[in-house]
Design a protein around this motif. Structure first.
Motif, mmCIF file in Angstrom:
data_model
loop_
_atom_site.group_PDB
_atom_site.id
_atom_site.type_symbol
_atom_site.label_atom_id
_atom_site.label_comp_id
_atom_site.label_asym_id
_atom_site.label_seq_id
_atom_site.Cartn_x
_atom_site.Cartn_y
_atom_site.Cartn_z
ATOM 1 N N MET A 1 0.836 -1.204 0.000
ATOM 2 C CA MET A 1 0.000 0.000 0.000
ATOM 3 C C MET A 1 0.872 1.255 0.000
ATOM 4 N N ARG A 2 0.306 2.333 -0.561
ATOM 5 C CA ARG A 2 1.008 3.619 -0.593
ATOM 6 C C ARG A 2 0.258 4.619 0.286
ATOM 7 N N PHE A 3 1.002 5.339 1.115
ATOM 8 C CA PHE A 3 0.429 6.276 2.078
ATOM 9 C C PHE A 3 0.967 7.679 1.813
ATOM 10 N N VAL A 4 0.100 8.677 1.988
ATOM 11 C CA VAL A 4 0.491 10.081 1.884
ATOM 12 C C VAL A 4 0.000 10.817 3.119
ATOM 13 N N THR A 5 0.853 11.640 3.710
ATOM 14 C CA THR A 5 0.434 12.525 4.800
ATOM 15 C C THR A 5 0.768 13.962 4.421
ATOM 16 N N PHE A 6 0.031 14.914 4.997
ATOM 17 C CA PHE A 6 0.162 16.327 4.632
ATOM 18 C C PHE A 6 0.154 17.175 5.892
ATOM 19 N N GLY A 7 1.182 18.025 6.064
ATOM 20 C CA GLY A 7 1.200 18.874 7.245
ATOM 21 C C GLY A 7 2.468 19.698 7.333
ATOM 22 N N GLU A 8 2.707 20.252 8.504
ATOM 23 C CA GLU A 8 3.851 21.131 8.719
ATOM 24 C C GLU A 8 4.993 20.377 9.382
ATOM 25 N N MET A 9 6.195 20.619 8.888
ATOM 26 C CA MET A 9 7.414 20.110 9.516
ATOM 27 C C MET A 9 8.012 21.234 10.348
ATOM 28 N N LEU A 10 8.307 20.948 11.612
ATOM 29 C CA LEU A 10 8.764 21.960 12.557
ATOM 30 C C LEU A 10 10.157 21.654 13.081
ATOM 31 N N LEU A 11 10.839 22.706 13.478
ATOM 32 C CA LEU A 11 12.068 22.591 14.252
ATOM 33 C C LEU A 11 11.699 22.675 15.724
#
Length: 335
Positions: A1-11
């Motif tokens: 299966m292929r998964f996609v996630t969407f959001g902000e990457m933070l330090l």
């Protein structure tokens, strides 16, 4: 299966050794963020996982991308541009002193992005599962628009959608969050939320007499499914005993069965990412075809193990989770 996630990457910047902000003369730097953490966990389970975001085109943005690549996440669709990466400062609590978070993320690359920058027809082509949280639409009106377009497109393409409510009071008020998230949830198949979030955002009362009142959470899950038409409803049941110790369990409802995981009592190395690792565990388990009981057992064990790992991300394999969820659960040294 292929998964996609969407959001902000933070330090993430944290004083060392449980020091308070006012004592800090140095900060430990790691990278993470709700959907990014979930992507890393899925990659550790051996899944084909892509993370979509926007990061500045400079060395700090590249360092964030390198973290994802290090753990096997596909970063090929990350947009570059904007002025800055979002930052959050974490003061780790101890005993009865709670942890504290200070955000410095206004105007980050993704918060300043436009919804039309994300071509969801292309990004979700050939994808089996799309995951988002309530953090991303809280960042800006454009991020809320992009999030809604993403789940609409996923639904049109027949992609399974999961959403972790992840309500953050420091990002938006509950009235706005309830309205925006209701729109996103109307395209969601698998709902994930904390014990009180259905009441906070959607007015569905919990009516629990105490933490062990599981019948009350069954009723909440049923009302959520009735209102939004979810295929699955997961409610995490975290009890904070102190900053050093939590009890953790979860409920998964499939429209017929209400299945509760065992309850773990966990000493905490790093609390951040516990919910994200639960989401990843649940997504993986359901994607692998586990039944409702096995899926919630796997997800709860994944989140329990995350509490033992420093940093945002859950660097734990599927076999390690299965050993805890379905094996002896022994913490003896493995020789």
């Amino acid at each position: 299966m292929r998964f996609v996630t969407f959001g902000e990457m933070l330090l993430r910047l944290s004083p060392v050794e449980h020091r308070r902000f006012l004592q800090a003369d140095s900060f430990e730097a790691v990278y993470g963020g709700g959907e990014a953490n979930t992507a890393v966990s899925l990659a550790q389970f051996g899944c084909d996982t892509k993370f979509v975001t926007k990061l500045p085109d400079h060395e700090i943005g590249q360092a964030a991308i390198n973290t994802l690549r290090q753990y096997g996440v596909d970063t090929s669709e990350i947009l570059r541009g904007g002025d800055r990466i979002g930052i959050y400062y974490l003061e780790k609590g101890a005993a009865q002193r709670p942890s504290k978070v200070i955000y410095d993320r206004a105007g980050s690359s993704i918060a300043a992005s436009k919804a039309e920058e994300f071509d969801w027809e292309r990004l979700l082509s050939g994808t089996d599962w799309f995951h988002i949280t309530g953090i991303t639409p809280a960042l800006s009106a454009e991020c809320a628009k992009a999030s809604l377009e993403a789940v609409k497109t996923a639904k049109k393409l027949g992609v399974t959608v999961s959403c972790d409510i992840n309500f953050r009071r420091k990002l938006w008020d509950k009235e706005t969050a309830g309205k925006v998230m209701a729109g996103i949830l109307s395209y969601t198949d698998v709902y994930i939320g904390g014990r009180d979030q259905a009441e906070e955002l959607f007015g569905i009362p919990t009516n629990a007499s105490d933490d062990s009142d599981y019948e009350a959470y069954k009723a909440v899950a049923e009302k959520l499914k009735e209102r939004f038409g979810f295929k699955k409803v997961a409610i995490t049941l975290r009890t904070t005993l102190s900053s050093d110790e939590n009890k953790w369990a979860a409920l998964l409802y499939d429209g017929t069965n209400h299945c509760f995981s065992r309850e773990y009592r966990s000493l905490i190395v790093d609390r951040v990412g516990g919910g994200d690792s639960f989401a990843a565990g649940l997504i993986y388990a359901l994607g692998e075809g586990m039944d409702t009981q096995a899926a919630v057992d796997f997800a709860a064990a994944a989140s329990c193990l995350k509490l033992s790992v420093e940093g945002d991300c859950n660097i734990i394999s599927a076999d390690e989770v299965k050993a805890l969820a379905f094996g002896s659960g022994s913490a003896q040294v493995q020789r």
